[in-house]
Design a protein around this motif. Structure first.
Motif, PDB file in Angstrom:
ATOM      1  N   LYS A 187       0.835  -1.188   0.000  1.00  0.00           N
ATOM      2  CA  LYS A 187       0.000   0.000   0.000  1.00  0.00           C
ATOM      3  C   LYS A 187       0.875   1.247   0.000  1.00  0.00           C
ATOM      4  O   LYS A 187       1.831   1.346   0.785  1.00  0.00           O
ATOM      5  N   GLN A 188       0.549   2.203  -0.862  1.00  0.00           N
ATOM      6  CA  GLN A 188       1.363   3.401  -1.007  1.00  0.00           C
ATOM      7  C   GLN A 188       0.490   4.642  -1.059  1.00  0.00           C
ATOM      8  O   GLN A 188      -0.647   4.595  -1.538  1.00  0.00           O
ATOM      9  N   ILE A 189       1.017   5.748  -0.556  1.00  0.00           N
ATOM     10  CA  ILE A 189       0.357   7.050  -0.655  1.00  0.00           C
ATOM     11  C   ILE A 189       1.056   7.839  -1.749  1.00  0.00           C
ATOM     12  O   ILE A 189       2.265   8.080  -1.673  1.00  0.00           O
ATOM     13  N   VAL A 190       0.322   8.220  -2.755  1.00  0.00           N
ATOM     14  CA  VAL A 190       0.857   9.000  -3.877  1.00  0.00           C
ATOM     15  C   VAL A 190       0.411  10.441  -3.662  1.00  0.00           C
ATOM     16  O   VAL A 190      -0.778  10.750  -3.749  1.00  0.00           O
ATOM     17  N   LYS A 191       1.375  11.308  -3.382  1.00  0.00           N
ATOM     18  CA  LYS A 191       1.067  12.669  -2.925  1.00  0.00           C
ATOM     19  C   LYS A 191       1.541  13.687  -3.943  1.00  0.00           C
ATOM     20  O   LYS A 191       2.687  13.636  -4.408  1.00  0.00           O
ATOM     21  N   GLY A 192       0.687  14.633  -4.315  1.00  0.00           N
ATOM     22  CA  GLY A 192       1.027  15.693  -5.252  1.00  0.00           C
ATOM     23  C   GLY A 192       0.763  17.061  -4.661  1.00  0.00           C
ATOM     24  O   GLY A 192       0.026  17.211  -3.686  1.00  0.00           O
ATOM     25  N   GLY A 193       1.390  18.074  -5.251  1.00  0.00           N
ATOM     26  CA  GLY A 193       1.186  19.432  -4.773  1.00  0.00           C
ATOM     27  C   GLY A 193       1.930  19.741  -3.485  1.00  0.00           C
ATOM     28  O   GLY A 193       1.652  20.738  -2.818  1.00  0.00           O
ATOM     29  N   ASP A 194       2.899  18.907  -3.116  1.00  0.00           N
ATOM     30  CA  ASP A 194       3.645  19.120  -1.883  1.00  0.00           C
ATOM     31  C   ASP A 194       5.047  18.558  -2.072  1.00  0.00           C
ATOM     32  O   ASP A 194       5.239  17.521  -2.712  1.00  0.00           O
ATOM     33  N   ASP A 195       6.031  19.234  -1.511  1.00  0.00           N
ATOM     34  CA  ASP A 195       7.423  18.800  -1.607  1.00  0.00           C
ATOM     35  C   ASP A 195       7.746  17.922  -0.412  1.00  0.00           C
ATOM     36  O   ASP A 195       7.761  18.392   0.725  1.00  0.00           O
ATOM     37  N   ILE A 196       7.999  16.643  -0.665  1.00  0.00           N
ATOM     38  CA  ILE A 196       8.268  15.709   0.436  1.00  0.00           C
ATOM     39  C   ILE A 196       9.764  15.377   0.543  1.00  0.00           C
ATOM     40  O   ILE A 196      10.136  14.458   1.263  1.00  0.00           O
ATOM     41  N   ARG A 197      10.603  16.126  -0.163  1.00  0.00           N
ATOM     42  CA  ARG A 197      12.038  15.862  -0.075  1.00  0.00           C
ATOM     43  C   ARG A 197      12.554  16.098   1.342  1.00  0.00           C
ATOM     44  O   ARG A 197      13.434  15.383   1.825  1.00  0.00           O
ATOM     45  N   GLN A 198      12.009  17.084   2.027  1.00  0.00           N
ATOM     46  CA  GLN A 198      12.425  17.338   3.406  1.00  0.00           C
ATOM     47  C   GLN A 198      12.055  16.164   4.299  1.00  0.00           C
ATOM     48  O   GLN A 198      12.837  15.772   5.175  1.00  0.00           O
ATOM     49  N   ASP A 199      10.888  15.573   4.074  1.00  0.00           N
ATOM     50  CA  ASP A 199      10.482  14.390   4.841  1.00  0.00           C
ATOM     51  C   ASP A 199      11.448  13.235   4.600  1.00  0.00           C
ATOM     52  O   ASP A 199      11.808  12.502   5.532  1.00  0.00           O
ATOM     53  N   ALA A 200      11.877  13.065   3.332  1.00  0.00           N
ATOM     54  CA  ALA A 200      12.810  11.986   3.003  1.00  0.00           C
ATOM     55  C   ALA A 200      14.146  12.178   3.710  1.00  0.00           C
ATOM     56  O   ALA A 200      14.752  11.223   4.209  1.00  0.00           O
ATOM     57  N   VAL A 201      14.599  13.421   3.766  1.00  0.00           N
ATOM     58  CA  VAL A 201      15.867  13.708   4.430  1.00  0.00           C
ATOM     59  C   VAL A 201      15.755  13.437   5.936  1.00  0.00           C
ATOM     60  O   VAL A 201      16.677  12.910   6.564  1.00  0.00           O
ATOM     61  N   MET A 202      14.615  13.778   6.536  1.00  0.00           N
ATOM     62  CA  MET A 202      14.450  13.519   7.970  1.00  0.00           C
ATOM     63  C   MET A 202      14.411  12.024   8.253  1.00  0.00           C
ATOM     64  O   MET A 202      14.908  11.567   9.285  1.00  0.00           O
ATOM     65  N   GLN A 203      13.840  11.234   7.351  1.00  0.00           N
ATOM     66  CA  GLN A 203      13.881   9.782   7.531  1.00  0.00           C
ATOM     67  C   GLN A 203      15.317   9.283   7.485  1.00  0.00           C
ATOM     68  O   GLN A 203      15.686   8.341   8.199  1.00  0.00           O
ATOM     69  N   GLN A 204      16.141   9.919   6.656  1.00  0.00           N
ATOM     70  CA  GLN A 204      17.560   9.593   6.607  1.00  0.00           C
ATOM     71  C   GLN A 204      18.212   9.875   7.963  1.00  0.00           C
ATOM     72  O   GLN A 204      18.997   9.060   8.460  1.00  0.00           O
ATOM     73  N   VAL A 205      17.890  11.004   8.566  1.00  0.00           N
ATOM     74  CA  VAL A 205      18.437  11.354   9.880  1.00  0.00           C
ATOM     75  C   VAL A 205      17.952  10.368  10.940  1.00  0.00           C
ATOM     76  O   VAL A 205      18.722   9.926  11.800  1.00  0.00           O
ATOM     77  N   PHE A 206      16.676   9.992  10.884  1.00  0.00           N
ATOM     78  CA  PHE A 206      16.131   9.030  11.855  1.00  0.00           C
ATOM     79  C   PHE A 206      16.834   7.679  11.733  1.00  0.00           C
ATOM     80  O   PHE A 206      17.106   7.015  12.729  1.00  0.00           O
TER      81      PHE A 206
END
Length: 848
Positions: A493-512
Motif C-alpha cells: 500500500k502506497q500514498i501518492v502525494k502531489g502538490g507538496d514537496d516531500i524531499r524534506q520528509d525523506a531527508v528527515m527519515q535519513q536522519v532518523f
C-alpha cells in the motif's frame, strides 16, 4: 595457559566484564612470577592489556604512561628478538602505537599535531607493512583499517580547527591589516624614491612594516598550507580505511563517509588536486558506502555555464554514475526525481535549470554504457516514475472528493487517461521492471542484485497495480492510496502525494535511520550500568519508526503506507462520514463533558490575559481518555496490554527527545499515529524542523507534545518511570555521540535542495485559514493576542543557527536554564516540565 588468561582478559574487557578481566590478569601475573621461561613478548602483551583495562575503568593517566613505556621498550627490543618472533613484536608495536595515539587524543593529553606525528602516522606505517607481509589477512586488514581511521579522524579534527581559524573574524582582520600594511609600504617606497638621504626613524618604520608583512604572510600561508595538508591527509586516510574495511566491523562507517564527503565539499575549491584525489579514491571505495549520502551527493550536481567541466562536478557525476550502475534500485528513483526537478516551471526555465540538466546528463551517460537489461530498467524507471507523478498531480473532481469519506474506490484510469501512461501498459513493454519503490532491496556490497529480471534480495519487482485507488480522508492535496502488487503476489500500500514537496520528509527519515544506528551501537559510548537500568525499566531497545519516502519531483512523491495505524485525532475526536457523526473516545467515555468545538471556541475567544484561566476551565470540563485505547485494543490479554503500553511509552520518549533536538514542530494530533497492533508511536509530516515552529504567527513554545492525553496512555505513573528512563537514555546517547550527529546534520542543512524555510509559510496559512483543513482537527479562527508576523531569515543564516542551536542542546544548554549547562537528568526533567507547563500550553494554536 598464560596466553589463554591473556585472551580471556581481553574478551572480558571488550564485553565490559571488568572484574572477570582483572581476575584473569591477576592469574597471569602469578604465572609470570613463577615462570622464568616466558618470553619478553608475552610480558609486554599482558602489560598492554592491563593498561587497556585501566583506561576502561577511567584511570587514563597511568594507562597512557604504561602504554608509552611499552612503546619505548618495543623499539629497543625489536632488533634483538629472534626472527620467528619478529612479526609478533611488530603487531604489538602497531597496537601500542595506535592505542597510545587514540588515548592521548581522546583525553587531550597531547596536542593533535603531536599525536599525529608521533603515534598515528607511525602506527599506520607499521600496520601497512604488516598488511603487505601477511598478504591481506583479516586481522591485518582490520588493524590497518582501524589505524587509518584513527589517523583520518585526527586529521579531520586538525582540518576543522584550522578551517575554523581561517574563517574567523580575527583571520579576516589579519588579512585586512596585511593589505593595509602593504599599502603603507608602497607609499613609503614612493616617498623614498625622491629622497637622497633617508632618516633613521623612517628606516625603522620601513623595516618594521616589512617585518610585519613578512610575519603575517608567513602566518597566513602556514594556515592555508596546513588546511590543504590536513584535508588531503584526512581524505586519503578515510579512503584507505573505507576501501579495505569489512562489513563485520561494529564501527559506524556511515559517520566516517559523511566526514569524508563533508571535507571534500567544504574544501575542494581551496585544496589543489583534491578532486583528482577523490576521483582516484572512489574507484577503490565500494560504492555502497555512499548510498546513504545519495540525497546530499545528488543535490550538488550542476551544469551551469563554466561548471559543467569543473573538476568537482566531473568527479561528483562520476561517483553518481558508479552508484546508479552498482545499486540501481536504490539510486535510480532519486536521479529520476532530480531530472523531474523542473516540473511546474516554464519551458525556458526548464532548459536552464542546472540541476535538472546535470541529472539528465547522468542518465544519458548511464544509457550510453548500459547493456540491454540495464537499458530496459532505466527506461522502465523513467516511465513508471512519470506515471506516478501524473497520478499524484491529477486533481480529483468534486464528486470524487465527496465520496472519500465512504472509502469509495476510484479507477486509476480516471486520473491517467492516456493509455500509454497507465501502469499496466508500461510494465508490459519491459522485461526488466523496477522493484517496489517503497521497499528497496537489501543494500549489497558486492552489487549482486541478480539479472534484473528476478527479484532482488529483500524486495520484489513490480508485477502490477490494483485498478482502483482511494483518496485519503484528510489533507489539503487529498493524496491517493494505491496498491502495488509485487511479483510474489504481495500487496504494498502506497500514498501518492502531489502538490507538496516531500524531499524534506525523506531527508528527515535519513536522519532518523542514522539516529537508530547510534542507538543500536549505544554500548560503545555509554557505560554498562545505564543499559542495565534501562533494561529493567523498558526491556527493549530504543529506536524510531521509519518508513520509505520516495520523492518524484519537487511537487510529488510516494510514501510507504504504515499498516494498522490510527492518528490520535481519529481516535480521540468525533468524525463525520458525510451523513453521520462517528463519536470519538472523548464523546464515548465522557458524554456529558464539553465538546471539542466548544473548547476551541472558548480558547479562540479568550483574551491574552484570560488564556490561562480559560485553559484551566477547559481542563476541568474535558478528561483525558487515551488509556482506553489500550483497553480496547489489548484488553483481552494482560501481557499484550502491558507490552503495548510499555512500547507506547518508550517510543513517546524517544520521539520526544529526538524531536526536541532536531526542533521538529507541527506535532498536532493528526501527525502522530499509534500502531493498533504494537502500541508504537509513528510520526509523519516533517515539513517543519529546526525550530521553524517558533517562526509561526502563533509560535510553538513547548519542546514536544506531552499533553494530558499523551500522558494518560502511559498509565498511573505518567512520565515517571519508563518514560523518564527512556528519555534520559535517549538524551545520553545523543549527547555522547554529538560530534557524529552534528556531522550528519551539517551535511543535511547545507544541502542545496534542502530549504529550511519552505514550510513555514504553509504552516502559517494553516493557522490563518481553516477552509482547507479537515473540520475534525482544525480551527483557524484568529486568536488575536499572541499573534505575530516574523520574516523568514536568509537560508544560509538559518542553517548556521540551526546547527548552533542543536549543538547547544547536545551540550545541555536549554532556554529557561539561565545559561547553565545541565546534566542529562536535569535536562530531561526541565524539558518534561516545559512540555507540560500550562502557561505555555494555553497560548498554543488551538488546532495543535
Amino acid at each position: 595457559l598464560v596466553n589463554h588468561q591473556w585472551l580471556s582478559a581481553s574478551i572480558g574487557r571488550e564485553q565490559q566484564r571488568f572484574d572477570f578481566a582483572e581476575r584473569c590478569l591477576q592469574r597471569s601475573e602469578k604465572m609470570l612470577s613463577s615462570s622464568q621461561g616466558l618470553s619478553r613478548l608475552v610480558q609486554m602483551q599482558i602489560r598492554l592489556e592491563e593498561a587497556k583495562l585501566m583506561e576502561c575503568r577511567g584511570y587514563f593517566k597511568p594507562a597512557i604512561q604504561t602504554t608509552k613505556l611499552i612503546t619505548n621498550l618495543i623499539e629497543d627490543q625489536t632488533s634483538q628478538e629472534n626472527s620467528d618472533k619478529q612479526f609478533e613484536w611488530t603487531e604489538l608495536k602497531a597496537d601500542s602505537l595506535l592505542t597510545c595515539g587514540i588515548w592521548t587524543r581522546k583525553h587531550r593529553v597531547e596536542s593533535a599535531k603531536f599525536v599525529h606525528e608521533n603515534y598515528l602516522m607511525p602506527a599506520v606505517a607499521v600496520c601497512r607493512k604488516l598488511w603487505v607481509e601477511r598478504q591481506v589477512s583479516i586481522d591485518a586488514t582490520r588493524r590497518l583499517a582501524a589505524s587509518c581511521l584513527a589517523l583520518a579522524q585526527n586529521a579531520a579534527t586538525l582540518f576543522e580547527n584550522v578551517n575554523a581559524k581561517i574563517t574567523s573574524k580575527e583571520w579576516k582582520a589579519k588579512q585586512l591589516f596585511l593589505e593595509d600594511q602593504r599599502t603603507k609600504l608602497r607609499e613609503l617606497d614612493l616617498a623614498r624614491k625622491g629622497k637622497k638621504v633617508i632618516e633613521s626613524h623612517e628606516s625603522r618604520i620601513y623595516v618594521g612594516i616589512k617585518t610585519s608583512i613578512s610575519r603575517l604572510e608567513e602566518e597566513l600561508q602556514t594556515g592555508e598550507s596546513d588546511l590543504c595538508q590536513f584535508a588531503t591527509l584526512a581524505l586519503q586516510a578515510f579512503g584507505e580505511a573505507l576501501a579495505i574495511c569489512d562489513g563485520s566491523s561494529r564501527e559506524n562507517w556511515t559517520r566516517h563517509v559523511f566526514q569524508m564527503v563533508s571535507i571534500w565539499f567544504s574544501s575542494n575549491h581551496r585544496v589543489p588536486n583534491m578532486n583528482e584525489d577523490v576521483a582516484e579514491l572512489i574507484q577503490t571505495i565500494p560504492s555502497f558506502r555512499f548510498v546513504s549520502l545519495s540525497h546530499q551527493l545528488f543535490s550538488r550536481m550542476s551544469s551551469k555555464q563554466g561548471e559543467a567541466w569543473d573538476p568537482f562536478q566531473v568527479t561528483l557525476q562520476k561517483l553518481v554514475c558508479l552508484m546508479c550502475r552498482g545499486h540501481p534500485y536504490h539510486c535510480l528513483p532519486q536521479i529520476m526525481a532530480l531530472s523531474n526537478g523542473s516540473v511546474g516551471k516554464n519551458e525556458g526555465e526548464e532548459e536552464h535549470d542546472p540541476k535538472v540538466q546535470a541529472a539528465r546528463n547522468v542518465l544519458t551517460s548511464l544509457r550510453t554504457d548500459a547493456n540491454d537489461n540495464q537499458l530496459q530498467l532505466y527506461h522502465a524507471y523513467e516511465a513508471v516514475t512519470k506515471s506516478y507523478h501524473l497520478l499524484a498531480m491529477a486533481k480529483p473532481t468534486d464528486a470524487q472528493k465527496s465520496e472519500r469519506t465512504k472509502n469509495a474506490e476510484i479507477p486509476i484510469s480516471a486520473f491517467l487517461t492516456d493509455q500509454e501512461k497507465q501502469f499496466g501498459s508500461i510494465l508490459a513493454r519491459f522485461t526488466c521492471v523496477p522493484c517496489v519503490l517503497t521497499k528497496p532491496p537489501t543494500l549489497l556490497e558486492n552489487q549482486n542484485y541478480g539479472s534484473l529480471e528476478v527479484n532482488p534480495p529483500g524486495s520484489e519487482l513490480i508485477r502490477g497495480f490494483k485498478a482502483t485507488c482511494a483518496l485519503t480522508e484528510s489533507g489539503v492535496t487529498l493524496p491517493k492510496i494505491v496498491k502495488c502488487i509485487g511479483s510474489t503476489g504481495k500487496t504494498f500500500k502506497q500514498i501518492v502525494k502531489g502538490g507538496d514537496d516531500i524531499r524534506q520528509d525523506a531527508v528527515m527519515q535519513q536522519v532518523f535511520t542514522y539516529t537508530n544506528e547510534l542507538m543500536r551501537l549505544r554500548t560503545a559510548s555509554v557505560s554498562s550500568e545505564i543499559p542495565q537500568k534501562l533494561s529493567r525499566s523498558t526491556g527493549k531497545t530504543l529506536n524510531l519508526v521509519t518508513y520509505a519516502i520516495v520523492p518524484l519531483s519537487p511537487e510529488s512523491g510516494i510514501l510507504e503506507w504504515v499498516d494498522n495505524t490510527q492518528s490520535l485525532n481519529d481516535y480521540l475526536l468525533d468524525k463525520f462520514d458525510g451523513t453521520r457523526r462517528l463519536p470519538g473516545a472523548h464523546s464515548r467515555y465522557y458524554e456529558g463533558e464539553w465538546s471539542t468545538s466548544l473548547c476551541r471556541k472558548k480558547s479562540n475567544e479568550a483574551k491574552s490575559s484570560e488564556k490561562r484561566k480559560v485553559f484551566d476551565k477547559i481542563c476541568d470540563n474535558i478528561s483525558p481518555v487515551f488509556r482506553f485505547f489500550f483497553v480496547e485494543k489489548f484488553g483481552h490479554d494482560l501481557q499484550k496490554w502491558h507490552t503495548a503500553k510499555m512500547a507506547y511509552t518508550r517510543f513517546c520518549a524517544v520521539s520526544s527527545i529526538v524531536g526536541h533536538i532536531l526542533g521538529i514542530g507541527d506535532r498536532h494530533s493528526q501527525n502522530i499515529l499509534v500502531h493498533q497492533k504494537t502500541g508504537k508511536i509513528v510520526h509523519i509530516d516533517f515539513g517543519m524542523v529546526f525550530e521553524q515552529g517558533q517562526l509561526l504567527r502563533i509560535p510553538e513554545t513547548v519542546p514536544f507534545r506531552l499533553t494530558r492525553d499523551i500522558v494518560d496512555g502511559m498509565g498511573p505513573l505518567g512520565t515517571e518511570g519508563t518514560f523518564t528512563a527512556a528519555a534520559e537514555e535517549t538524551m545520553r546517547i545523543l549527547r555522547s555521540n554529538s560530534n557524529e550527529l552534528l556531522t550528519i546534520l551539517s551535511a543535511v542543512v547545507n544541502d542545496p535542495i534542502y530549504e529550511l524555510k519552505k514550510s513555514t509559510a504553509k504552516a502559517r496559512a494553516r493557522q490563518d485559514d481553516d477552509g482547507e483543513e479537515d473540520a475534525n482537527n482544525r480551527n483557524g479562527d484568529e486568536v488575536g493576542a499572541g499573534a505575530r508576523e516574523t520574516e523568514e531569515p536568509k537560508n544560509d543564516l538559518t542553517a548556521m543557527h540551526a546547527i548552533a542551536r542543536i549543538k547547544e542542546k547536545l551540550q545541555g544548554y536549554e532556554e529557561g536554564a539561565s545559561s547553565e549547562q545541565l546534566s542529562v537528568d536535569g535536562q530531561v526533567q526541565l524539558l518534561i516540565n516545559a512540555a507540560r507547563d500550562p502557561d505555555s500550553l494555553c497560548r498554543l494554536f488551538c488546532g495543535w
